[in-house]
Design a protein around this motif. Structure first.
Motif, PDB file in Angstrom:
ATOM      1  N   ALA A  41      -6.509  16.749  -3.691  1.00  0.00           N
ATOM      2  CA  ALA A  41      -7.375  15.754  -3.721  1.00  0.00           C
ATOM      3  C   ALA A  41      -7.357  15.082  -2.418  1.00  0.00           C
ATOM      4  CB  ALA A  41      -7.325  14.717  -4.850  1.00  0.00           C
ATOM      5  N   ALA A  42      -6.010  14.736  -2.041  1.00  0.00           N
ATOM      6  CA  ALA A  42      -5.817  13.752  -0.545  1.00  0.00           C
ATOM      7  C   ALA A  42      -6.355  14.644   0.327  1.00  0.00           C
ATOM      8  CB  ALA A  42      -4.589  13.486  -0.750  1.00  0.00           C
ATOM      9  N   LEU A  53      -9.286   8.551  -4.326  1.00  0.00           N
ATOM     10  CA  LEU A  53     -10.531   8.468  -3.320  1.00  0.00           C
ATOM     11  C   LEU A  53     -11.100  10.029  -3.048  1.00  0.00           C
ATOM     12  CD1 LEU A  53      -9.576   5.682  -0.964  1.00  0.00           C
ATOM     13  CD2 LEU A  53     -11.463   5.798  -2.323  1.00  0.00           C
ATOM     14  N   GLY A  54     -10.073  10.924  -2.580  1.00  0.00           N
ATOM     15  CA  GLY A  54     -10.580  12.371  -2.483  1.00  0.00           C
ATOM     16  C   GLY A  54     -11.330  13.003  -3.594  1.00  0.00           C
ATOM     17  N   PHE A  81      -9.974  14.147   0.784  1.00  0.00           N
ATOM     18  CA  PHE A  81     -10.195  12.856   1.272  1.00  0.00           C
ATOM     19  C   PHE A  81     -10.075  12.864   2.927  1.00  0.00           C
ATOM     20  CE2 PHE A  81      -8.201   8.992   2.821  1.00  0.00           C
ATOM     21  CZ  PHE A  81      -8.978   7.943   2.619  1.00  0.00           C
ATOM     22  N   LEU A 114      -2.482  16.312  -6.575  1.00  0.00           N
ATOM     23  CA  LEU A 114      -2.825  15.171  -5.652  1.00  0.00           C
ATOM     24  C   LEU A 114      -3.067  15.370  -4.251  1.00  0.00           C
ATOM     25  CD1 LEU A 114       0.016  12.728  -7.347  1.00  0.00           C
ATOM     26  CD2 LEU A 114      -2.671  12.686  -7.490  1.00  0.00           C
ATOM     27  N   ARG A 171       6.397   8.300  -7.086  1.00  0.00           N
ATOM     28  CA  ARG A 171       5.080   8.638  -6.462  1.00  0.00           C
ATOM     29  C   ARG A 171       4.797   7.469  -5.667  1.00  0.00           C
ATOM     30  NH1 ARG A 171       4.373  13.621  -7.712  1.00  0.00           N
ATOM     31  NH2 ARG A 171       4.685  14.264  -9.769  1.00  0.00           N
ATOM     32  N   PRO A 172       4.632   7.255  -4.328  1.00  0.00           N
ATOM     33  CA  PRO A 172       3.894   6.331  -3.662  1.00  0.00           C
ATOM     34  C   PRO A 172       2.463   5.860  -4.151  1.00  0.00           C
ATOM     35  CG  PRO A 172       4.735   7.835  -1.999  1.00  0.00           C
ATOM     36  CD  PRO A 172       4.675   8.400  -3.336  1.00  0.00           C
ATOM     37  N   VAL A 173       2.391   4.773  -3.886  1.00  0.00           N
ATOM     38  CA  VAL A 173       0.766   4.155  -4.531  1.00  0.00           C
ATOM     39  C   VAL A 173      -0.191   4.756  -3.674  1.00  0.00           C
ATOM     40  CG1 VAL A 173      -0.551   2.074  -4.693  1.00  0.00           C
ATOM     41  CG2 VAL A 173       1.735   2.022  -5.074  1.00  0.00           C
ATOM     42  N   LEU A 174       0.125   4.939  -2.413  1.00  0.00           N
ATOM     43  CA  LEU A 174      -0.871   5.299  -1.404  1.00  0.00           C
ATOM     44  C   LEU A 174      -1.215   6.769  -1.654  1.00  0.00           C
ATOM     45  CD1 LEU A 174      -2.187   4.823   1.464  1.00  0.00           C
ATOM     46  CD2 LEU A 174      -0.151   5.795   2.379  1.00  0.00           C
ATOM     47  N   GLN A 175      -0.028   7.733  -2.193  1.00  0.00           N
ATOM     48  CA  GLN A 175      -0.818   8.968  -2.648  1.00  0.00           C
ATOM     49  C   GLN A 175      -1.651   8.828  -3.796  1.00  0.00           C
ATOM     50  OE1 GLN A 175       2.990  11.262  -3.653  1.00  0.00           O
ATOM     51  NE2 GLN A 175       1.838  13.356  -3.727  1.00  0.00           N
ATOM     52  N   TRP A 176      -1.500   8.131  -4.518  1.00  0.00           N
ATOM     53  CA  TRP A 176      -2.534   8.070  -5.857  1.00  0.00           C
ATOM     54  C   TRP A 176      -3.858   7.652  -5.199  1.00  0.00           C
ATOM     55  CZ3 TRP A 176      -1.705  10.260 -10.360  1.00  0.00           C
ATOM     56  CH2 TRP A 176      -0.371  10.536 -10.754  1.00  0.00           C
ATOM     57  N   MET A 177      -3.722   6.706  -4.493  1.00  0.00           N
ATOM     58  CA  MET A 177      -4.977   6.084  -3.828  1.00  0.00           C
ATOM     59  C   MET A 177      -5.689   7.220  -3.103  1.00  0.00           C
ATOM     60  SD  MET A 177      -3.919   2.179  -2.630  1.00  0.00           S
ATOM     61  CE  MET A 177      -5.465   2.193  -1.582  1.00  0.00           C
ATOM     62  N   THR A 178      -5.067   7.950  -2.270  1.00  0.00           N
ATOM     63  CA  THR A 178      -5.700   9.005  -1.336  1.00  0.00           C
ATOM     64  C   THR A 178      -6.492   9.998  -2.143  1.00  0.00           C
ATOM     65  OG1 THR A 178      -3.693   9.659  -0.868  1.00  0.00           O
ATOM     66  CG2 THR A 178      -4.725   8.505   0.836  1.00  0.00           C
ATOM     67  N   ALA A 179      -5.335  10.455  -3.223  1.00  0.00           N
ATOM     68  CA  ALA A 179      -5.936  11.510  -4.025  1.00  0.00           C
ATOM     69  C   ALA A 179      -7.204  10.839  -4.935  1.00  0.00           C
ATOM     70  CB  ALA A 179      -4.828  11.878  -5.052  1.00  0.00           C
ATOM     71  N   TYR A 222       5.023   9.235   3.040  1.00  0.00           N
ATOM     72  CA  TYR A 222       4.102   9.574   2.687  1.00  0.00           C
ATOM     73  C   TYR A 222       2.792   9.329   3.800  1.00  0.00           C
ATOM     74  CZ  TYR A 222      -0.280  10.856   0.191  1.00  0.00           C
ATOM     75  OH  TYR A 222      -1.425  11.642  -0.185  1.00  0.00           O
ATOM     76  N   LEU A 243       0.875  -1.189   0.059  1.00  0.00           N
ATOM     77  CA  LEU A 243      -0.020   0.159  -0.048  1.00  0.00           C
ATOM     78  C   LEU A 243       0.927   1.255   0.046  1.00  0.00           C
ATOM     79  CD1 LEU A 243      -2.983  -0.334   2.558  1.00  0.00           C
ATOM     80  CD2 LEU A 243      -3.248   0.146   0.071  1.00  0.00           C
ATOM     81  N   ALA A 244       1.772   1.246   0.774  1.00  0.00           N
ATOM     82  CA  ALA A 244       2.610   2.350   1.052  1.00  0.00           C
ATOM     83  C   ALA A 244       3.496   2.798  -0.274  1.00  0.00           C
ATOM     84  CB  ALA A 244       3.675   2.091   1.962  1.00  0.00           C
ATOM     85  N   GLY A 245       3.715   1.632  -1.029  1.00  0.00           N
ATOM     86  CA  GLY A 245       4.287   1.699  -2.418  1.00  0.00           C
ATOM     87  C   GLY A 245       5.949   1.789  -2.278  1.00  0.00           C
ATOM     88  N   THR A 246       6.490   2.910  -2.683  1.00  0.00           N
ATOM     89  CA  THR A 246       8.029   2.805  -3.159  1.00  0.00           C
ATOM     90  C   THR A 246       8.744   2.905  -1.718  1.00  0.00           C
ATOM     91  OG1 THR A 246       7.778   5.142  -3.485  1.00  0.00           O
ATOM     92  CG2 THR A 246       7.673   3.578  -5.686  1.00  0.00           C
ATOM     93  N   ARG A 262       6.994  17.380  -1.154  1.00  0.00           N
ATOM     94  CA  ARG A 262       7.039  17.484  -2.586  1.00  0.00           C
ATOM     95  C   ARG A 262       6.507  18.698  -3.337  1.00  0.00           C
ATOM     96  NH1 ARG A 262       7.146  11.843  -5.375  1.00  0.00           N
ATOM     97  NH2 ARG A 262       7.730  13.090  -7.213  1.00  0.00           N
TER      98      ARG A 262
END
Lengths: 280, 133
Positions: free
Chosen positions: A86-87, B29-30, A90, A83, B19-27, A16, A6-9, A75
């Motif tokens: 939008a986050a 969803l938002g 959320f 992003l 870019r972390p996957v979590l960043q794309w997911m939250t954005a 993040y 989930l956290a990704g990279t 960043r």
């Protein structure tokens, strides 16, 4: 999906996730007073829908601007700011929905339209809180240190924008309350004039203390008054009348009544505008 | 020229992967939640407004040591919200009243009316007034 996935990279992902957690903290800190104000619950279903949409639409560029100057991640760049915007929304929606449900304001009997209104109206200040979290809750470590200080480089228009955010933040906390209207009713024209002068004086003092006026204006209070204090107060008045209109507080009032209430709300709004430097 | 393309593509891939996957997911969803909330509110805004229409339904009745309590539900069939809704009730010669802060449009609110224990007969309930919020 596992947590690392989930956290990704890797390290960036975890950084993040930490930023996101802090954003929830910021949202919570900023909207708790509003979430515990019963007028805000009622506005969620009683507020004119067109005005609610205007309120949300007007908040979007403001949130983007806040991302540009603060943001809850370190960043920068157009994509990242979009992003983050939008986050932040959320975070605002989730925080507002969770707490309204926790307080028993949102129940299974609440209609979708009422719930959407009640959550959306709280999500906007929640998103502002989420974006200010890095400034307010950062301990100075973590992933943030690299690009801190964007607001230090804000242009003149950028400084005025930050003032608008500060004004909106305090105005939003007070405009929903019945007391604003009551103070407006009780205030005579002399009271209103005194409040206006006091607002300008406080704004001017805080502008200096908070360092809004640049170094070159620091020694020229009259120039700073015209560069920052007067435009700042005009912004506070504009934000106040917009918020009052959005909440229907100007309906049925004559022009002097609207001016009275606006001047009353502009007192905290102008302090918010002046203190924006401390918030952002 | 042919060599430049893969380099650009590789550069672009590198930026996206950072870019972390979590960043794309939250954005994402938002964006979805905000659009969904906006759509629901817009849908309500576009519907023609229906005036307040209140009705009262008795949900239950119970006896306490001092009162005969009627639990009621006030339903608003209109789309506009009613504020300061006054409900009046009568059982025999006994009267009782209650004021509800709000009854949302297409929503309902619970209330209770307390009559003396000695009050007998079928309850007669009415809405005596309300104001715009």
């Amino acid at each position: 999906m596992t947590a690392p996935a989930l956290a990704g990279t890797g390290a960036r992902g975890w950084a993040y996730a930490r930023d996101l957690g802090r954003a929830f903290g910021g949202a919570l800190l900023f909207i708790l007073p509003l979430l515990m104000t019963m007028e805000m619950w009622a506005f969620g279903f009683a507020m004119d829908r067109a005005r609610l949409l205007v309120f949300i639409a007007a908040a979007l560029p403001l949130l983007y601007g806040l991302c540009y100057y603060a943001g809850f991640t370190a960043r920068r760049g157009l994509v990242n700011d979009l992003l983050d915007t939008a986050a932040a929304l959320f975070v605002g929606f989730v925080t507002a929905a969770a707490l309204l449900a926790l307080f028993g304001v949102l129940t299974l009997q609440t209609t979708a339209a009422d719930a959407a209104g009640q959550i959306a109206i709280q999500a906007v200040p929640g998103a502002i809180g989420a974006l200010l979290a890095r400034r307010q809750l950062s301990g100075g470590g973590g992933s943030d240190a690299a690009s801190d200080g964007d607001e230090e480089d804000a242009s003149y228009l950028g400084e005025l924008f930050l003032m608008a955010v500060g004004a909106l933040f305090l105005a939003l906390n007070l405009a929903p309350t019945e007391e604003m209207i009551l103070i407006g009713y009780k205030a005579t024209p002399w009271h209103a004039l005194t409040i206006l002068v006091a607002s300008l004086a406080l704004l001017h003092v805080v502008v200096f203390t908070a360092g809004f006026a640049g170094q070159e204006d620091q020694d020229r209070p009259v120039t700073a008054f015209f560069h920052f204090t007067l435009p700042g107060y005009a912004i506070a008045l504009g934000i106040s009348v917009f918020v009052l209109w959005a909440f229907g507080r100007t309906d049925g009032e004559d022009i002097p009544g609207i001016v009275n209430t606006t001047v009353v709300l502009a007192l905290p709004a102008s302090i918010g505008a002046a203190a924006a430097r401390l918030l952002v | 020229m042919a060599a430049a393309k893969p380099r650009r593509a590789a550069g672009r891939r590198k930026t996206v992967a950072a870019r972390p996957v979590l960043q794309w997911m939250t954005a994402g969803l938002g964006l979805v939640i905000t659009l969904a909330a906006g759509a629901v509110i817009l849908g309500e805004a576009l519907q023609p407004s229906r005036p307040v229409a209140l009705s009262i339904c008795v949900k239950g009745e119970r006896l306490t040591q001092t009162s005969r309590v009627l639990d009621i539900v006030v339903t608003n069939e209109g789309s506009e919200t009613a504020a300061a809704v006054d409900i009046a009730g009568k059982v025999g010669d006994a009267t009782a009243s209650v004021t509800l802060d709000y009854v949302p449009g297409d929503g309902e609110a619970d209330a209770s009316l307390a009559f003396p224990v000695t009050a007998a007969g079928p309850p007669v309930l009415s809405v005596s007034g309300w104001s715009a919020p």
